[in-house]
Scaffold this active site. Structure first.
Site, mmCIF file in Angstrom:
data_model
loop_
_atom_site.group_PDB
_atom_site.id
_atom_site.type_symbol
_atom_site.label_atom_id
_atom_site.label_comp_id
_atom_site.label_asym_id
_atom_site.label_seq_id
_atom_site.Cartn_x
_atom_site.Cartn_y
_atom_site.Cartn_z
ATOM 1 N N LYS B 75 0.861 -1.202 0.000
ATOM 2 C CA LYS B 75 0.000 0.000 0.000
ATOM 3 C C LYS B 75 0.888 1.240 0.000
ATOM 4 O O LYS B 75 1.909 1.286 0.723
ATOM 5 C CB LYS B 75 -0.888 -0.034 1.244
ATOM 6 C CG LYS B 75 -1.938 1.084 1.327
ATOM 7 C CD LYS B 75 -2.831 0.874 2.548
ATOM 8 C CE LYS B 75 -3.926 1.937 2.628
ATOM 9 N NZ LYS B 75 -4.763 1.765 3.837
ATOM 10 N N SER B 150 -9.676 2.064 2.912
ATOM 11 C CA SER B 150 -8.784 2.814 2.070
ATOM 12 C C SER B 150 -7.783 1.963 1.293
ATOM 13 O O SER B 150 -7.183 2.456 0.348
ATOM 14 C CB SER B 150 -8.007 3.846 2.896
ATOM 15 O OG SER B 150 -7.227 3.201 3.852
ATOM 16 N N SER B 174 -9.972 -0.298 7.107
ATOM 17 C CA SER B 174 -9.383 -0.168 5.777
ATOM 18 C C SER B 174 -8.703 -1.386 5.194
ATOM 19 O O SER B 174 -8.293 -1.330 4.035
ATOM 20 C CB SER B 174 -8.398 1.004 5.768
ATOM 21 O OG SER B 174 -9.113 2.212 5.891
#
Lengths: 475, 474, 100
Positions: B75, B150, B174
């Site tokens: 990420k 997210s 997330s």
């Protein structure tokens, strides 16, 4: 300086000191003054995204030493974030301590016997340093600024006094005593000129007994002299202002050493909202009893205690001797006096030698062993050396070390024999009959006259005590 | 796509090589990245070097590690030396960190091959990846829908079979929510189990890094590599990594499971149906399932939406144009900072910074942030009481299946409600995971959530494995 | 408790946070933030009088490191990240006020 009729100043001091740790408060970068800009920085102290702080144990120990030296309560504490934007603050918040500081509610007793409360002595990180381009090098008028983050993250302890100080002289005495204490703990080097210790003063004025007036904070005080001058200036400024019908505005003021005045830096009505909250990247700090005991055991004696122990060696000390004690304690040289006392020598004499001869050459004190000093003092005490000769021997010991007896022999410092001294005194008495009769009638001052004459005649070789004994015997 | 465990075994045995596995991964990425916008940056050179290094270790007879040659997506809020790390924000566009996050060091030491940085909601604030400054990521299972957020990019990377493993971060859901919307296993570990050093902070007291995988076994393997004390993170738990892989097949005989009403009430029917079916499956496997109510959970959404933005407002203050990232020129530094932050941050980030700044402001601290911290204590205690009666809690992960783009962006609260089932465990610090179970509306996957007390990941994996088998993925 | 969040409040907060909002954004944020804060009323349904904030959820305390110097970053690498660097330092445009 006295204030105009019936006014009193109320002063509180905030003192920041950098700690003598090897590394910074929350990272392993070197804590080192004077390095090339931005060479002691890392993701943590630069506040790079993703970095996290880890607390330096030695900084905690030093903070506790300071708290203990100031008779504070050591309590469980937390770290808070003080949020504000400024280019020298790499995270745009400072990690500090807010409502739960490590040290609280202590006091500092000054040599004059007055006591100033210590509200708190907490830990926080220092900021980077900016230099300003364009203009005169000062912030105002600069076109741009250059920031060095070497100092960012260096550990600080901030010591906040109660509003207990009532004169600039007392403020100066407080600052000087606190500095001595900080140096004595080993936590700080007290180098005002390097900025490792800084003062802010909060000053207000009032009629005695009236409630506290509005206070102003004065920043940029980096010497004891500026501290004293600035406080006097500010108190007078406020008194004049009030007397002329004005009101004191709560603000931060800057002291200009050259102009000798304070001026407005920032008005506090639009005060920064720091939005303090507990720093979630750090955990609570609660040093247990064992940890505190270890720190307390390692705490060196403080100036007040060392002063007491030194004064205790003197019988009925004179003001001059108390001044000498100050000098000796300030320089940390009392061990020489204690060594002489331990050897049943003349403590008062050794005090004088340390406060004068050693103090004058303090950088070379390492060359002078306790033993050599004790011997030299004993030789002087017993008349084997005159005062002048003793000073010469000490000077040599400080320069190159060595053995006092060998040095005395090499320089031909012979003991002035009792007979030759007697002869010298007799001839001087004969040469100054008026003075001699006044002395015989009781004018003690003339003893000095004759001693001076004997010294001149013997080129400083005579032993003062022996001369006095001779004069008294012939009286 | 083969599992990470299979790839690692093949690379260790010589049946395959890291370079070959990487090639396959890069091809899969090339095939769909333009369409799905999963990776913001593919680190071809870095990955090739890492793969070559793994193969060299194998050639030298050294143990290349439990993740040998496994391609892994990262990420883009995790720092990787020399690789652009943007947090999907214009304010960090082009920034290359000079240091690695601890988790990167750990996965590389374990032999994994990081292939690139994945898209996210800007600074991890969002539940759909629609808040990225570099375009949204599309759900590989239905590109008209969001992958969740997210960590949408990391979820999509695994769901699109570009990589078998991905790293995400979970502050309010997330990892778990995108895992549910993309049909994956996603884990939020116990707070402090995985080091946050190198994770660009959103809400420091809530953030945790965790794994995405297509299977429970792979997720356990990756978490075991990530976990364990890190002296560079003061909030890191003191213990070394727990044993997780060895317990995946422990089963649930005798495990007491609490089905929590507040963790599925209000969800879509297909989600609720899946949750009840999961309860049945656990019962059938020998667990004791009871129904529970934890009413205190009702206040957690509000508390979260005060605590998280408050911490974020402080964490994001450092983005000021002085030391790195975007700078918008101005004559004085304050104007420069304002102009930089205004141009650099998107609307959701600004909204949360504003909310957080307000919640911490003088005069409002006690009413908002101070209260929220107390709700947090209440939540911790409420869960602790529940865990006196049961070992594991069960609920839904999200209220809905993956939703179409633009359907929740008009009102921030609508988006925030996506997190209503995941937020409570972030507040409490407890671990939770999402495992796919059954199919929901429009044939899209549903995730069910398993929660446990601190450091109970092994038990969560065991229960998830039971569900995985019951769901037809042995 | 209703969040009586005014446009002025929001403007003040924006300044504190170093953000410039347009008039439209001010209006929008005032509405949205007010709406979010209204939900904070959920917290008031609970009795929180004797509840104390928790620091670390698993009671981790006293985390410290030894006072040892570790390598710093290479200065060139540090300054290479800077939008404007001169003379080994980070350059910023004029600073208008003193630090707090």
């Amino acid at each position: 300086m006295t204030l105009p009729d019936d006014w009193e100043m109320v002063v509180g001091l905030e003192v920041h000191t950098e700690l003598l740790t090897k590394s910074k408060l929350f990272c392993g970068c070197a804590n080192h003054f004077g390095a090339e800009p931005n060479t002691n920085v890392c993701p943590v102290c630069l506040g790079l995204p993703g970095s996290l702080p880890v607390l330096n144990r030695e900084a905690v120990d030093f903070a506790m030493r300071i708290g203990m030296a100031l008779h504070c309560t050591i309590a469980p504490s937390t770290f808070h974030r003080k949020n504000y934007f400024y280019p020298d603050q790499s995270k745009d918040y400072q990690i500090s301590q807010y409502d739960l500081p490590i040290n609280a509610e202590g006091y500092l007793d000054l040599p004059d016997g007055s006591r100033v409360r210590i509200e708190r002595a907490h830990m926080e990180e220092d900021t980077g340093k900016s230099t300003h381009l364009g203009g005169s090098g000062r912030l105002a008028g600069a076109e741009s600024s250059l920031v060095d983050y070497n100092r960012c993250g260096v550990p600080l302890v901030e010591i906040v006094s109660g509003p207990d100080i009532r004169s600039s002289a007392q403020a100066r005495a407080y600052a000087a005593e606190l500095r001595g204490i900080l140096i004595a703990t080993g936590a700080s080097d007290g180098r005002l000129e390097e900025g490792s210790m800084r003062f802010d003063a909060n000053v207000s004025v009032r009629r005695p007994g009236a409630p506290f007036g509005t206070r102003c904070e004065i920043k940029n005080l980096n010497s004891l002299r500026s501290l004293q001058r600035a406080i006097d200036y500010e108190a007078l400024r406020q008194i004049e202002l009030i007397t002329e019908g004005g009101t004191v505005r709560q603000e931060t003021r800057h002291w200009d050493e050259n102009l000798g005045e304070t001026s407005t830096l920032r008005v506090k009505e639009d005060a920064d909202d720091y939005r303090y909250f507990r720093d979630p990247d750090l955990v609570d700090l609660a040093p247990d009893q064992a940890w505190q005991d270890r720190v307390r055991a390692a705490l060196p004696p403080m100036p007040a205690q060392r002063r007491r122990e030194l004064v205790a060696l003197l019988a009925d000390p004179s003001p001059a001797q108390l001044d000498a004690v100050e000098v000796v304690i300030d320089l940390g040289l009392e061990r020489y006096v204690h060594a002489v006392a331990a050897a049943a020598g003349d403590a008062a004499l050794s005090l004088s030698r340390v406060a004068n001869e050693l103090a004058a050459d303090v950088d070379h004190v390492a060359n002078l062993t306790l033993e050599a000093f004790v011997t030299t003092v004993a030789m002087e005490q017993h008349g084997e050396l005159s005062a002048t000769q003793a000073k010469t021997v000490l000077s040599e010991l400080l320069s190159v070390g060595g053995d006092p007896r060998a040095i005395a022999a090499a320089k031909g410092f012979e003991q002035l024999s009792a007979d030759s001294l007697g002869a010298t005194v007799a001839s001087l008495i004969a040469a100054h009959p008026d003075e001699w009769s006044r002395y015989r009638e009781g004018d003690e001052k003339l003893a000095q006259f004759f001693i001076g004459q004997v010294m001149k005649a013997t080129r400083g070789q005579a032993n003062g005590k022996a001369v006095i004994a001779e004069l008294q015997a012939r009286r | 796509m083969r599992s990470a465990r299979q790839i690692a075994a093949d690379v260790r045995s010589g049946a395959s090589s890291a370079v070959v596995e990487l090639e396959a991964s890069l091809a899969a990425i090339a095939a769909r990245n333009d369409e799905l916008n999963v990776f913001l940056h593919v680190d071809v050179e870095g990955a090739q070097a890492a793969a070559a290094a793994v193969d060299a270790r194998v050639a030298r007879g050294e143990d290349p590690g439990p993740l040998a040659g496994v391609p892994l997506a990262v990420k883009d809020n995790l720092c990787q030396v020399g690789v652009p790390t943007t947090c999907s924000s214009k304010i960090l566009e082009g920034w290359r960190p000079p240091y690695n996050a601890t988790v990167i060091d750990r996965v590389v030491a374990a032999g994994a091959v990081p292939v690139g940085k994945t898209n996210l909601d800007e600074f991890a604030m969002g539940s759909s990846t629609e808040n990225s400054a570099f375009g949204p990521t599309r759900n590989p299972l239905d590109p008209t829908r969001v992958p969740g957020g997210s960590s949408g990019g990391s979820a999509a990377a695994v769901a699109a079979a570009m990589v078998p493993l991905a790293l995400g971060s979970d502050t309010g859901g997330s990892i778990r929510q995108p895992a549910a919307l993309c049909g994956l296993v996603g884990v939020k570990p116990t707070y402090g189990l995985v080091s946050r050093y190198g994770l660009v902070a959103f809400a420091s007291s809530l953030d945790q890094i965790g794994p995405f995988a297509a299977s429970v076994g792979d997720a356990a393997l990756l978490l075991e590599v990530l976990a364990g004390h890190d002296p560079r993170d003061s909030t890191s738990l003191p213990e070394p990594a727990p044993s997780l892989v060895a317990h995946v097949d422990d089963g649930v005989a005798g495990t007491r499971v609490g089905l929590v009403r507040e963790l599925y009430e209000g969800a879509d029917e297909s989600v609720t149906t899946a949750v009840r079916a999961a309860a049945d499956a656990l019962r059938a496997a020998g667990a004791e399932v009871v129904e529970l109510s934890i009413p205190e959970l009702g206040a957690t959404l509000s508390a979260y939406y005060l605590i998280a933005p408050a911490e974020a407002s402080s964490n994001l203050a450092r983005f000021d144009g002085v030391r790195y990232g975007l700078r918008v020129a101005a004559d004085d530094v304050t104007t420069m900072m304002e102009a930089t932050r205004t141009a650099g941050f998107g609307a959701e980030v600004k909204r949360r910074i504003m909310l957080g700044t307000y919640a911490l402001s003088a005069g409002y601290y006690d009413a908002y942030y101070g209260q929220a911290l107390k709700v947090r204590t209440l939540t911790i205690n409420a869960f602790a009481r529940a865990y006196e009666r049961v070992d594991v809690l069960l609920g839904a992960t999200t209220p809905t299946v993956a939703f179409p783009f633009g359907t929740k962006t008009a009102d921030p609260m609508a988006m925030y409600l996506n997190d209503v089932f995941t937020i409570p465990t972030n507040l409490a610090g407890d671990p939770a995971l999402s495992v796919p179970f059954a199919t929901g509306e429009a044939g899209l996957p549903v995730g069910v959530q398993l929660l446990g007390p601190g450091r109970s990941e092994a038990r969560l994996f065991a229960a998830a494995r039971v569900l995985e088998i019951a769901d037809g993925r042995p | 408790m209703s969040a009586d969040l005014t446009r002025d409040d929001v403007a003040k907060v924006a300044r504190l946070a170093r953000l410039t909002l347009s008039d439209d954004e001010l209006d929008l944020f005032t509405e949205q933030l007010g709406h979010i804060l209204d939900h904070a009323a959920d917290m008031n349904a609970l009795d929180l009088t004797d509840v104390v904030a928790t620091a670390h959820p698993f009671g981790v305390t006293n985390v410290v490191r030894d006072d040892v110097v570790t390598p710093s970053l290479d200065r060139d690498a540090v300054l290479a990240m800077a939008p404007d660097a001169r003379d080994g330092r980070f350059c910023v445009p004029r600073i208008l006020g003193e630090a707090p």
